[in-house]
Design a protein around this motif. Sequence first.
Motif, mmCIF file in Angstrom:
data_model
loop_
_atom_site.group_PDB
_atom_site.id
_atom_site.type_symbol
_atom_site.label_atom_id
_atom_site.label_comp_id
_atom_site.label_asym_id
_atom_site.label_seq_id
_atom_site.Cartn_x
_atom_site.Cartn_y
_atom_site.Cartn_z
ATOM 1 N N GLY A 171 36.413 37.255 38.456
ATOM 2 C CA GLY A 171 37.862 37.220 38.620
ATOM 3 C C GLY A 171 38.372 37.895 39.871
ATOM 4 O O GLY A 171 39.580 37.908 40.124
ATOM 5 N N ARG A 173 39.563 38.942 43.567
ATOM 6 C CA ARG A 173 40.292 38.262 44.631
ATOM 7 C C ARG A 173 40.242 39.096 45.897
ATOM 8 O O ARG A 173 40.038 40.313 45.851
ATOM 9 C CB ARG A 173 41.744 38.021 44.212
ATOM 10 N N ASN A 216 39.513 32.554 43.806
ATOM 11 C CA ASN A 216 40.511 33.057 42.850
ATOM 12 C C ASN A 216 41.849 33.323 43.505
ATOM 13 O O ASN A 216 42.894 33.247 42.837
ATOM 14 C CB ASN A 216 39.987 34.335 42.168
#
Length: 334
Positions: A171, A173, A216
């Motif tokens: 997840g 970024r 992401n």
Amino acid sequence: MKFANLYGMEPIIFSKVSIRNLSASLDQSKEVTVLGSERVNLLPGSRLISDPIYIHANPGDVLQIETILAEPVEINGGIVTYSRRVTEVTNFDNDRLVLQKNLFKMVHENNRMQFIYGIEELLIPHDPQQTKIVFFGDSLVHQGFIVDQLTLRFLKTQKRNTSIINKGIGGSRILFGTDKNSDDYNRHGQSGLLRFEKDLYSSGPKEIIIVLHGINDILTTQYNNATEIINGLKMYKEIAHVHHSKVMICTLMPFGNSQFYSPALDEIRQEVNDWIRSSVATDDYFDLDKMVRDPLRPNCLDRNYDTGDGLHLNESGGRHIAKSMELNQIFEES
């Protein structure tokens, strides 16, 4: 051995920790101690380093670490990997095997994971001439399929004086940290720009950095173009060059069969990839997009490499990428 309970709410107490080389002809089981004590008491938020462990191991040997909990504990943090090619974890209640999905909420929700708690890493003395590589990114790195297959390839191709470290976070970024509205576990951590230098260089210099990051940012933010993502990748390059590291950035892989797909988002991915492929972008690059896309539908992953969600690789995909990456690109003039 480095122990960690960084996100814990309760102490993790091991009554005993041992390590053995399963590849050795003789049993080399060694007890692991901290300041001479077999009992390892990891307070919430803490790290500990063991006393030196004297055990002989060659590249490719299999090490077994056994930890015994002194008392039950609620676990709030650890390490997750999907690949089982290099690391495999089993849990027991006395002599009874217990499935991880019955112990850990995250594994119950996604039983492709395996979970490690209490232990962060092994610190192994190495040849000063060893090549140290870090693979940095998001879940596509974090899963371990690419990194583990590269590790095995290095062993087979006599690149045994090479270590590759997985610094992927699911997840993750480039530009933003955890979105607490969508991540109940707070597992996505800090933004890549905040953690890049700390995660890569806090344990010493690294010769080569491979980056697979940015998908992401496209899928979970409201960008109209690729400019900020490209600027973030440029910053990675600048930070790495300050530390005299070679930087190799991977193109972003297709996601056409995923729930996130839209033509507008894919245009941003293509813009980022065009920049990565440009001569000024990086010291070198790996075109993962071309390696794993469907020849007939290039905005989608090849189904042979798709874990099923249209976005993440399966083990075959990781093996294909590791096999397709030109080792000469990694090691020349590094």
